[in-house]
Design an enzyme around this catalytic site. Structure first.
Site, PDB file in Angstrom:
ATOM      1  N   ASP A 425      32.306  39.794  48.833  1.00 27.58           N
ATOM      2  CA  ASP A 425      33.437  38.904  48.578  1.00 27.58           C
ATOM      3  C   ASP A 425      32.940  37.453  48.665  1.00 27.58           C
ATOM      4  O   ASP A 425      31.804  37.206  49.081  1.00 27.58           O
ATOM      5  CB  ASP A 425      34.493  39.192  49.659  1.00 27.58           C
ATOM      6  CG  ASP A 425      35.791  38.427  49.449  1.00 27.58           C
ATOM      7  OD1 ASP A 425      36.070  38.025  48.307  1.00 27.58           O
ATOM      8  OD2 ASP A 425      36.525  38.246  50.443  1.00 27.58           O
ATOM      9  N   GLU A 428      31.581  33.469  44.793  1.00 25.59           N
ATOM     10  CA  GLU A 428      31.679  32.617  43.571  1.00 25.59           C
ATOM     11  C   GLU A 428      30.574  31.548  43.544  1.00 25.59           C
ATOM     12  O   GLU A 428      30.165  31.191  42.449  1.00 25.59           O
ATOM     13  CB  GLU A 428      33.061  31.968  43.509  1.00 25.59           C
ATOM     14  CG  GLU A 428      34.171  32.953  43.217  1.00 25.59           C
ATOM     15  CD  GLU A 428      34.408  33.960  44.343  1.00 25.59           C
ATOM     16  OE1 GLU A 428      34.283  33.545  45.514  1.00 25.59           O
ATOM     17  OE2 GLU A 428      34.675  35.128  44.075  1.00 25.59           O
ATOM     18  N   ASP A 497      42.204  38.402  44.062  1.00 29.18           N
ATOM     19  CA  ASP A 497      43.475  38.303  44.783  1.00 29.18           C
ATOM     20  C   ASP A 497      44.664  38.256  43.836  1.00 29.18           C
ATOM     21  O   ASP A 497      45.163  37.183  43.484  1.00 29.18           O
ATOM     22  CB  ASP A 497      43.457  37.072  45.687  1.00 29.18           C
ATOM     23  CG  ASP A 497      42.407  37.221  46.781  1.00 29.18           C
ATOM     24  OD1 ASP A 497      41.966  38.365  47.028  1.00 29.18           O
ATOM     25  OD2 ASP A 497      42.025  36.202  47.383  1.00 29.18           O
TER      26      ASP A 497
HETATM   27  O1  MIG Z   1      39.724  34.288  51.853  1.00 32.23           O
HETATM   28  O2  MIG Z   1      38.117  39.235  53.415  1.00 32.23           O
HETATM   29  O3  MIG Z   1      39.596  38.746  47.664  1.00 32.23           O
HETATM   30  O4  MIG Z   1      40.081  41.128  48.996  1.00 32.23           O
HETATM   31  O5  MIG Z   1      40.688  40.981  51.733  1.00 32.23           O
HETATM   32  C1  MIG Z   1      40.116  35.618  51.741  1.00 32.23           C
HETATM   33  C2  MIG Z   1      39.453  38.874  53.308  1.00 32.23           C
HETATM   34  C3  MIG Z   1      38.902  36.484  51.837  1.00 32.23           C
HETATM   35  C4  MIG Z   1      39.397  37.595  49.762  1.00 32.23           C
HETATM   36  C5  MIG Z   1      39.281  38.905  49.031  1.00 32.23           C
HETATM   37  C6  MIG Z   1      40.178  39.909  49.678  1.00 32.23           C
HETATM   38  C7  MIG Z   1      39.799  40.085  51.125  1.00 32.23           C
HETATM   39  C8  MIG Z   1      39.873  38.739  51.848  1.00 32.23           C
HETATM   40  N1  MIG Z   1      39.022  37.753  51.165  1.00 32.23           N
END
Ligand code: MIG
Length: 810
Positions: A425, A428, A497
């Site tokens: 995650d 980016e 998200d």
């Molecule tokens: O700033 O890890 O898209 O699936 O549950 C949020 C917490 C960070 C974003 C991800 C989401 C995940 C969440 N993350």
């Protein structure tokens, strides 16, 4: 944002061409144009910068172009024009003003650069930036660019390629602030927001169906440039794309078929490798502060309720203070025992790993990474410090091979107790400090923007390397949020998200299809929606839809109400459970779709236009899709809907639930009772199914496979496949599989089912028979050739991986 090019220098004059073994090169104003023939239907066109070309401008292309057989071509030159012809196309290059125009053997246009008042607009530059301008017409369609919001047909919109964490105000601000009030793109939560997490500079251009006559050829374009890009697809006139930096280096696919273009694009940038079968199962995920006992209870709840599930996931709270590769030992005193217990229940475990490493004295990762200069640095050569969940955070510099190797080792160590896969995650990359410009690569030498869009792909590359080293015999599974061209080689993508809303359920369809035709077949959206509270009807409809999509995971944001299949009472639970059961029954068909994607790039979840390119009515449909070539799915994406419109392309179809035959090439109104969504199977298909839904795919090697024979209305022959292997290892590469290729042919009242078999089989194989069903036929048809036994309303055919041939009288 409109691309402004008034101050650009547009190149006007081409010099004398020099032949190259694979094409030609010629001076173009103060630079050089190089055209190479990669295949007869694929050109590579480049322009130098400062007199130089870069052979590998990004990590996208993995094919060894030098090793390809040389394609034949003829080169011709006149005072005004250079002509390069292959068996598939002819490229005309005008010298003054400079222009490019390519046509297929039948004269249809592949692309044509733009010219205005005698001035070429083909290629222009201003400092590091460059722009390419080409002709298009009002009736044209544009598809692709990977993960994009809004309608599947990209015409009439502009897009930015810059990986963006859409829920992070600091990251979206530059895009939202300049948009006027009322513009849906001002709101990152809208179904129109741009840019998203993944950037893939690959698109298709299709002229209007009427303009092209009976055939409707498509051409494809891949710009191998990892920098920030802008694409502008207006309604007629000229379309443009511009990059902030880097080289103009484009692959031009003549088509004319979309499947062939995608096959060629994925030959260049790679394909998904066959996934472990469990990755196609139902995944349970939630951003929630679970404990070891709590997670096991949740797993048990699935088993108690007999709702199939293959994998449990852990989000960031399992870690010790959000330090990657650690466990909070209070909450998870014995991860090894927990994983072993889950495994006994037929469940795998996947944990999240973010790129950010907590910046603190005494953190061994921090010490090692700083010592070996493995992190991103500023222009001063100091470590770049951002802010993510653990607080002050260092970012591994994945552009460095040594960082990828280090990251691979950390992953290998992390999965030693038997973690099944890794979830990446925030790649980016995302940080909460706003501007990323100071995060540089290559020990501070490369600008941030050079590697921004590639960060996730390079991270996944390192992760997969590590997983392969740790579990050399097992297929890997990595799920990534961000990505760039080629991400499909390493990871699946979820669409980030989303919201628990009907419009986001709809959005998941065109977005998945856009990714599918851009080389990434393994995609899915969070079931039930991530942000906001879900509700029972939405969750049920979401499960019904997602059961037919490649990646099938329930996930929800912290702070919102439970959205387990049973969280909204028994009626909703029953619908969700039936949808999940249906997916498990469909597993053999689904697996075959994945295998085909790994062999040809053909998407698992695909737009109708992919298989029905010449059908103008199929072109703009993005509220229905095909799952593989043989199932058409029309989800319910609105509350309270009791029926919906859908379009069935030409051919014959059967209602998946009732077997009723329907002739295609027309629009239908189909009832949508609570317990199902419209699904149709293509006439002529043989859909392999499991005869019941196991609780997990793991260890499921059935003795019987159902073959649902979709008897077509018209005469003709159709091919279908069933691929059986251990679903787990690489043994299939050495022939440990059975691939049964069915050919179902109708000739009047005679139906012939023939099958050939490839492969040597595998130790777990237990199948002894096929059970044939014929949905929609008034009675069981009579076998007039071949051996089959009538049993309980179906035909049973003894078969353990051998060819077959059956003649049936209808
Ligand atoms: O700033 O890890 O898209 O699936 O549950 C949020 C917490 C960070 C974003 C991800 C989401 C995940 C969440 N993350």
């Amino acid at each position: 944002m409109p691309i402004s090019t008034d101050k650009f220098h547009f190149f006007q004059t081409l010099g004398t061409p020099n032949a190259l073994p694979s094409g030609f090169e010629a001076a173009l104003d103060h630079e050089r144009l190089r055209v190479e023939v990669v295949r007869p239907d694929l050109l590579r066109v480049r322009v130098s910068r400062a007199g130089r070309f870069e052979d590998k401008p990004s990590s996208a292309v993995c094919a060894d172009l030098a090793a390809l057989p040389a394609a034949e071509f003829a080169l011709d030159e006149s005072a005004s024009t250079i002509t390069l012809a292959t068996a598939a196309l002819t490229l005309h290059v005008t010298r003054a003003p400079f222009g490019l125009r390519a046509v297929r053997a039948d004269g249809s246009v592949i692309f044509e650069t733009a010219c205005k008042a005698g001035q070429s607009l083909a290629y222009g530059e201003l400092n590091e930036r460059f722009v390419v301008t080409r002709a298009c017409a009002r009736e044209d369609a544009f598809y692709g660019l990977g993960e994009k919001s809004g309608a599947f047909n990209r015409q009439g919109r502009t897009f930015t390629l810059w990986n963006t964490d859409i829920c992070n105000g600091g990251a979206t601000e530059e895009f939202t602030k300049e948009r006027p009030a009322g513009d849906p793109r001002k709101d990152p939560g809208s179904t129109e927001f741009d840019p998203y997490y993944i950037s893939i500079p690959f698109f298709y251009h299709q002229p209007g169906h009427a303009a092209a006559g009976s055939g409707s050829p498509v051409s494809g374009f891949f710009i191998d440039n990892p920098w920030r890009g802008e694409f502008e697809f207006p309604v007629g006139g000229t379309y443009r794309f511009a990059f902030q930096n880097g080289y103009y280096d484009e692959y031009i696919f003549a088509g004319p078929g979309m499947p062939g273009i995608l096959e060629a694009y994925t030959a260049l940038t790679g394909r998904m490798s066959p996934p472990p079968l469990w990755a196609l199962g139902h995944h349970q995920c939630r951003w929630y502060d679970y404990t070891q006992a709590g997670l096991l209870e949740l797993a048990q709840a699935y088993r108690d309720r007999a709702i199939p599930c293959d994998v449990m996931w852990l989000d960031i709270d399992y870690m010790d203070g959000f330090r990657v590769f650690t466990w909070d030992e209070k909450k998870f005193p014995d991860p090894g025992a927990m994983i072993a217990r889950l495994r006994e229940m037929g469940l795998g475990l996947i944990t999240i790993i973010d790129p950010g490493v907590k910046h603190e004295p005494g953190n061994p990762l921090c010490t090692e990474g700083l010592r070996d200069r493995l992190f991103c640095e500023t222009s001063l050569g100091t470590p770049f410090v951002g802010c993510v969940w653990p607080g002050k955070t260092l970012f591994p510099d994945f552009s460095l091979p040594e960082t990828r190797a280090w990251w691979g080792r950390l992953n290998a160590e992390h999965v030693r107790h038997g973690i099944a896969g890794i979830w990446n995650d925030m790649n980016e990359p995302a940080t909460f400090i706003g501007d990323l410009g100071s995060m540089r690569f290559g020990h501070g030498r490369s600008e941030h923007a050079r590697f921004h869009n590639e960060y996730a792909t390079l991270m996944a590359m390192g992760t997969v390397e590590g997983l392969r080293a740790a579990m050399p015999e097992l297929r890997t599974f990595v799920l990534s949020r961000a990505g760039s061209a080629g991400i499909q080689r390493y990871a699946a993508n979820w669409m980030g998200d989303n919201r628990s809303s009907w419009d986001h359920l709809w959005l998941s369809l065109p977005m998945a299809m856009g990714l599918g035709i851009s080389g990434q077949p393994f995609v899915g959206a969070d079931i039930g929606g991530f942000g906001d509270h879900s509700d029972g009807e939405l969750l049920a409809r979401w499960y019904q839809c997602a059961a037919f999509t490649p990646f099938f995971r329930n996930h929800c944001c912290a702070g919102f109400r439970d959205q387990y299949p049973w969280s909204f009472g028994p009626a909703v639970e029953k619908i969700c459970a039936a949808a999940i059961d249906g997916r498990y029954r469909l597993m053999p068909y689904l697996y075959a779709c994945f295998l085909q994607a790994s062999e040809t790039g053909a998407p698992v979840q695909r737009p109708l236009i992919f298989d029905h390119q010449d059908d103008a009515s199929a072109r703009d449909l993005d509220d229905e899709f095909l799952l593989g070539a043989h199932l058409l799915v029309a989800p319910v994406t609105a509350k309270g809907l009791t029926s919906r419109h859908l379009y069935l392309p030409a051919g014959s179809w059967r209602d998946w639930w009732t077997g009723e035959a329907v002739e295609g090439g027309r629009h239908l109104l189909v009832p949508t009772p609570r317990d199902r969504i419209p699904v149709f199977a293509r006439g002529g298909a043989v859909i392999p199914l499991w005869t019941g839904a196991p609780q997990t795919t793991q260890g499921h090697f059935p003795e019987e496979i159902e073959l649902r024979v979709i008897v077509p209305i018209e005469d003709g022959a159709t091919t279908s496949i069933l691929h059986e292997d251990d679903g787990l290892t690489f043994a299939h590469e050495a022939g440990a599989f059975f691939r049964t290729t069915f050919r179902l042919a109708r000739d009047g009242n005679t139906l012939t089912l023939a099958a050939s078999v490839a492969g040597k089989g595998f130790p777990e194989f237990r199948r002894t028979r096929f059970r044939l069903s014929f949905p929609g036929l008034p009675s069981l048809p009579r076998v007039v050739g071949g051996e089959a036994i009538e049993e309980g309303g179906s035909l049973v055919l003894p078969n353990a991986g051998t060819p077959l041939s059956l003649k049936i009288a209808l």
